[in-house]
Design a protein around this motif. Structure first.
Motif, PDB file in Angstrom:
ATOM      1  N   THR A 105       0.808  -1.218   0.000  1.00  0.00           N
ATOM      2  CA  THR A 105       0.000   0.000   0.000  1.00  0.00           C
ATOM      3  C   THR A 105       0.842   1.270   0.000  1.00  0.00           C
ATOM      4  O   THR A 105       0.315   2.358   0.251  1.00  0.00           O
ATOM      5  N   ASP A 106       2.134   1.172  -0.293  1.00  0.00           N
ATOM      6  CA  ASP A 106       3.022   2.331  -0.176  1.00  0.00           C
ATOM      7  C   ASP A 106       2.581   3.504  -1.041  1.00  0.00           C
ATOM      8  O   ASP A 106       2.634   4.669  -0.620  1.00  0.00           O
ATOM      9  N   ILE A 107       2.146   3.225  -2.283  1.00  0.00           N
ATOM     10  CA  ILE A 107       1.754   4.312  -3.180  1.00  0.00           C
ATOM     11  C   ILE A 107       0.537   5.049  -2.640  1.00  0.00           C
ATOM     12  O   ILE A 107       0.419   6.269  -2.761  1.00  0.00           O
ATOM     13  N   LEU A 108      -0.390   4.295  -2.011  1.00  0.00           N
ATOM     14  CA  LEU A 108      -1.590   4.927  -1.457  1.00  0.00           C
ATOM     15  C   LEU A 108      -1.243   5.800  -0.254  1.00  0.00           C
ATOM     16  O   LEU A 108      -1.910   6.810  -0.001  1.00  0.00           O
ATOM     17  N   LYS A 109      -0.215   5.426   0.481  1.00  0.00           N
ATOM     18  CA  LYS A 109       0.201   6.232   1.629  1.00  0.00           C
ATOM     19  C   LYS A 109       0.681   7.612   1.194  1.00  0.00           C
ATOM     20  O   LYS A 109       0.665   8.558   1.981  1.00  0.00           O
ATOM     21  N   ILE A 110       1.117   7.723  -0.063  1.00  0.00           N
ATOM     22  CA  ILE A 110       1.554   9.007  -0.601  1.00  0.00           C
ATOM     23  C   ILE A 110       0.376   9.784  -1.184  1.00  0.00           C
ATOM     24  O   ILE A 110       0.219  10.985  -0.952  1.00  0.00           O
ATOM     25  N   ILE A 111      -0.488   9.091  -1.937  1.00  0.00           N
ATOM     26  CA  ILE A 111      -1.568   9.745  -2.681  1.00  0.00           C
ATOM     27  C   ILE A 111      -2.719  10.196  -1.784  1.00  0.00           C
ATOM     28  O   ILE A 111      -3.204  11.330  -1.901  1.00  0.00           O
ATOM     29  N   VAL A 112      -3.158   9.318  -0.884  1.00  0.00           N
ATOM     30  CA  VAL A 112      -4.386   9.558  -0.118  1.00  0.00           C
ATOM     31  C   VAL A 112      -4.360  10.848   0.704  1.00  0.00           C
ATOM     32  O   VAL A 112      -5.340  11.601   0.704  1.00  0.00           O
ATOM     33  N   PRO A 113      -3.276  11.170   1.431  1.00  0.00           N
ATOM     34  CA  PRO A 113      -3.289  12.427   2.185  1.00  0.00           C
ATOM     35  C   PRO A 113      -3.555  13.654   1.323  1.00  0.00           C
ATOM     36  O   PRO A 113      -4.267  14.574   1.733  1.00  0.00           O
ATOM     37  N   PHE A 114      -3.001  13.665   0.102  1.00  0.00           N
ATOM     38  CA  PHE A 114      -3.200  14.820  -0.778  1.00  0.00           C
ATOM     39  C   PHE A 114      -4.625  14.867  -1.323  1.00  0.00           C
ATOM     40  O   PHE A 114      -5.190  15.950  -1.520  1.00  0.00           O
ATOM     41  N   LEU A 115      -5.243  13.712  -1.541  1.00  0.00           N
ATOM     42  CA  LEU A 115      -6.654  13.686  -1.939  1.00  0.00           C
ATOM     43  C   LEU A 115      -7.531  14.226  -0.810  1.00  0.00           C
ATOM     44  O   LEU A 115      -8.473  14.997  -1.044  1.00  0.00           O
ATOM     45  N   LEU A 116      -7.209  13.842   0.417  1.00  0.00           N
ATOM     46  CA  LEU A 116      -7.979  14.323   1.564  1.00  0.00           C
ATOM     47  C   LEU A 116      -7.779  15.824   1.786  1.00  0.00           C
ATOM     48  O   LEU A 116      -8.715  16.525   2.178  1.00  0.00           O
ATOM     49  N   ILE A 117      -6.574  16.299   1.542  1.00  0.00           N
ATOM     50  CA  ILE A 117      -6.327  17.747   1.638  1.00  0.00           C
ATOM     51  C   ILE A 117      -7.199  18.490   0.633  1.00  0.00           C
ATOM     52  O   ILE A 117      -7.779  19.545   0.946  1.00  0.00           O
ATOM     53  N   SER A 118      -7.352  17.944  -0.571  1.00  0.00           N
ATOM     54  CA  SER A 118      -8.213  18.559  -1.590  1.00  0.00           C
ATOM     55  C   SER A 118      -9.654  18.607  -1.120  1.00  0.00           C
ATOM     56  O   SER A 118     -10.351  19.618  -1.295  1.00  0.00           O
ATOM     57  N   ILE A 119     -10.132  17.500  -0.509  1.00  0.00           N
ATOM     58  CA  ILE A 119     -11.492  17.462   0.028  1.00  0.00           C
ATOM     59  C   ILE A 119     -11.662  18.525   1.109  1.00  0.00           C
ATOM     60  O   ILE A 119     -12.664  19.258   1.142  1.00  0.00           O
ATOM     61  N   PHE A 120     -10.681  18.616   2.008  1.00  0.00           N
ATOM     62  CA  PHE A 120     -10.759  19.570   3.120  1.00  0.00           C
ATOM     63  C   PHE A 120     -10.836  21.004   2.597  1.00  0.00           C
ATOM     64  O   PHE A 120     -11.705  21.783   3.013  1.00  0.00           O
ATOM     65  N   VAL A 121      -9.941  21.359   1.682  1.00  0.00           N
ATOM     66  CA  VAL A 121      -9.898  22.725   1.145  1.00  0.00           C
ATOM     67  C   VAL A 121     -11.181  23.049   0.371  1.00  0.00           C
ATOM     68  O   VAL A 121     -11.766  24.118   0.533  1.00  0.00           O
ATOM     69  N   TYR A 122     -11.635  22.112  -0.454  1.00  0.00           N
ATOM     70  CA  TYR A 122     -12.835  22.336  -1.256  1.00  0.00           C
ATOM     71  C   TYR A 122     -14.058  22.555  -0.352  1.00  0.00           C
ATOM     72  O   TYR A 122     -14.875  23.446  -0.598  1.00  0.00           O
ATOM     73  N   THR A 123     -14.165  21.748   0.698  1.00  0.00           N
ATOM     74  CA  THR A 123     -15.309  21.873   1.611  1.00  0.00           C
ATOM     75  C   THR A 123     -15.253  23.168   2.395  1.00  0.00           C
ATOM     76  O   THR A 123     -16.276  23.815   2.630  1.00  0.00           O
ATOM     77  N   ILE A 124     -14.059  23.572   2.815  1.00  0.00           N
ATOM     78  CA  ILE A 124     -13.888  24.823   3.558  1.00  0.00           C
ATOM     79  C   ILE A 124     -14.339  26.017   2.730  1.00  0.00           C
ATOM     80  O   ILE A 124     -15.057  26.911   3.210  1.00  0.00           O
ATOM     81  N   PHE A 125     -13.936  26.037   1.472  1.00  0.00           N
ATOM     82  CA  PHE A 125     -14.217  27.196   0.625  1.00  0.00           C
ATOM     83  C   PHE A 125     -15.524  27.072  -0.166  1.00  0.00           C
ATOM     84  O   PHE A 125     -15.850  27.943  -0.964  1.00  0.00           O
ATOM     85  N   SER A 126     -16.273  26.009   0.077  1.00  0.00           N
ATOM     86  CA  SER A 126     -17.603  25.863  -0.532  1.00  0.00           C
ATOM     87  C   SER A 126     -18.604  25.544   0.574  1.00  0.00           C
ATOM     88  O   SER A 126     -19.169  24.451   0.624  1.00  0.00           O
ATOM     89  N   PRO A 127     -18.827  26.482   1.488  1.00  0.00           N
ATOM     90  CA  PRO A 127     -19.649  26.204   2.667  1.00  0.00           C
ATOM     91  C   PRO A 127     -21.081  25.815   2.358  1.00  0.00           C
ATOM     92  O   PRO A 127     -21.707  25.058   3.090  1.00  0.00           O
ATOM     93  N   ASN A 128     -21.652  26.324   1.273  1.00  0.00           N
ATOM     94  CA  ASN A 128     -23.061  26.048   0.977  1.00  0.00           C
ATOM     95  C   ASN A 128     -23.277  24.704   0.308  1.00  0.00           C
ATOM     96  O   ASN A 128     -24.402  24.223   0.227  1.00  0.00           O
ATOM     97  N   ILE A 129     -22.199  24.081  -0.167  1.00  0.00           N
ATOM     98  CA  ILE A 129     -22.341  22.845  -0.921  1.00  0.00           C
ATOM     99  C   ILE A 129     -22.868  21.703  -0.053  1.00  0.00           C
ATOM    100  O   ILE A 129     -23.461  20.755  -0.549  1.00  0.00           O
ATOM    101  N   THR A 130     -22.655  21.778   1.257  1.00  0.00           N
ATOM    102  CA  THR A 130     -23.032  20.673   2.125  1.00  0.00           C
ATOM    103  C   THR A 130     -24.410  20.839   2.761  1.00  0.00           C
ATOM    104  O   THR A 130     -24.874  19.953   3.459  1.00  0.00           O
ATOM    105  N   GLU A 131     -25.080  21.954   2.549  1.00  0.00           N
ATOM    106  CA  GLU A 131     -26.258  22.270   3.345  1.00  0.00           C
ATOM    107  C   GLU A 131     -27.588  21.892   2.713  1.00  0.00           C
ATOM    108  O   GLU A 131     -28.549  21.601   3.411  1.00  0.00           O
ATOM    109  N   GLN A 132     -27.677  21.888   1.403  1.00  0.00           N
ATOM    110  CA  GLN A 132     -28.942  21.579   0.750  1.00  0.00           C
ATOM    111  C   GLN A 132     -28.721  20.629  -0.409  1.00  0.00           C
ATOM    112  O   GLN A 132     -27.644  20.572  -0.995  1.00  0.00           O
ATOM    113  N   ASP A 133     -29.787  19.854  -0.737  1.00  0.00           N
ATOM    114  CA  ASP A 133     -29.708  19.004  -1.919  1.00  0.00           C
ATOM    115  C   ASP A 133     -29.586  19.874  -3.158  1.00  0.00           C
ATOM    116  O   ASP A 133     -30.204  20.945  -3.259  1.00  0.00           O
ATOM    117  N   ARG A 134     -28.771  19.413  -4.100  1.00  0.00           N
ATOM    118  CA  ARG A 134     -28.602  20.127  -5.348  1.00  0.00           C
ATOM    119  C   ARG A 134     -28.775  19.156  -6.505  1.00  0.00           C
ATOM    120  O   ARG A 134     -28.917  17.949  -6.311  1.00  0.00           O
TER     121      ARG A 134
END
Length: 252
Positions: free
Chosen positions: A99-128
């Motif tokens: 799983t070595d390659i995933l240990k490198i890739i996954v943290p950066f994917l999660l960072i993308s999720i974190f940043v996107y969610t932080i800067f898109s506050p309304n995306i999580t609140e209502q069905d679209r």
């Protein structure tokens, strides 16, 4: 392995906290596995025992969400099936690959999720409006994330929740509810593989499973009752913790 009574109490409390957090935003295994290893349990046995206790918690949360009418099985059955298939393939694949390659890739994917969610506050609140045909989504992501959970695992709940919010247009409360049924599916597959390997501490796993049931019950009820902003805060907190934990494991 035998432990003192106080150690069993620590396991119980830890599993309660893990089940509680996992029901809201996933990431319970990031609490349980290090806790088990801290008391001298080897990594494979810790992972196996975590899957046993985690299956109790994910089942409880899934059942609670189902009884409250938050999961439409007619819509998600196809995803449950392909998640099962993906997890079977992933669990088999890990026997041949590391799983070595995933240990490198996954943290950066999660960072993308974190940043996107932080800067898109309304995306999580209502069905679209959905950006992808639900059946296509469920087949593709069922195979992909089912495989990932069977093969590696950390962050699976976050990936499920985020992908349903971003691509299917679900609000985060509905996405969390659906996430638990998919997590339970891939947990069962992994658990079966670990049972065959004989690495499970059954007494510890069942004891922690009871605590996980209680924690998952209270955690899933909070998802049902609390406002979207609360769930979003917990989700972001768990993603941040997951990122830090994976980076720590990689660089230490």
């Amino acid at each position: 392995m035998e432990f003192d009574f106080l150690v069993y109490c620590v396991f119980f409390i830890g599993a309660f906290v893990g089940g509680f957090i996992d029901a809201i935003a996933g990431g319970g295994g990031l609490i349980i596995v290090p806790l088990l290893m801290a008391f001298g349990i080897d990594p494979h046995t810790a992972l196996a025992t975590n899957k046993l206790q985690g299956s109790f918690g994910s089942f409880t949360a899934s059942l609670n969400f189902t009884l409250k009418g938050m999961i439409n099985f007619k819509e998600v059955f196809i995803c449950i099936f392909f998640t099962f298939v993906g997890a079977c393939i992933g669990a088999k694949t890990i026997l041949f690959l590391n799983t070595d390659i995933l240990k490198i890739i996954v943290p950066f994917l999660l960072i993308s999720i974190f940043v996107y969610t932080i800067f898109s506050p309304n995306i999580t609140e209502q069905d679209r409006k959905s950006k992808i045909d639900p059946k296509v989504f469920y087949i593709c992501f069922g195979l992909l994330l089912g495989f990932y959970d069977g093969f590696f695992g950390p962050g699976t709940g976050s990936f499920w929740t985020f992908s349903m919010v971003a691509l299917l247009g679900l609000n985060i409360k509905k996405a969390v509810a659906n996430t638990k049924i998919f997590n339970f599916t891939s947990n069962i597959v992994s658990l079966f593989i670990f049972i065959l390997s004989g690495n499970i501490l059954w007494f510890v796993g069942v004891l922690m499973g009871v605590a996980a049931i209680i924690g998952a019950y209270f955690g899933s009820n909070l998802v049902i009752k609390k406002e979207i902003k609360f769930i979003r805060f917990v989700f972001l907190s768990v993603v941040a913790f997951t990122i830090l934990k994976l980076l720590w494991d990689f660089f230490k």
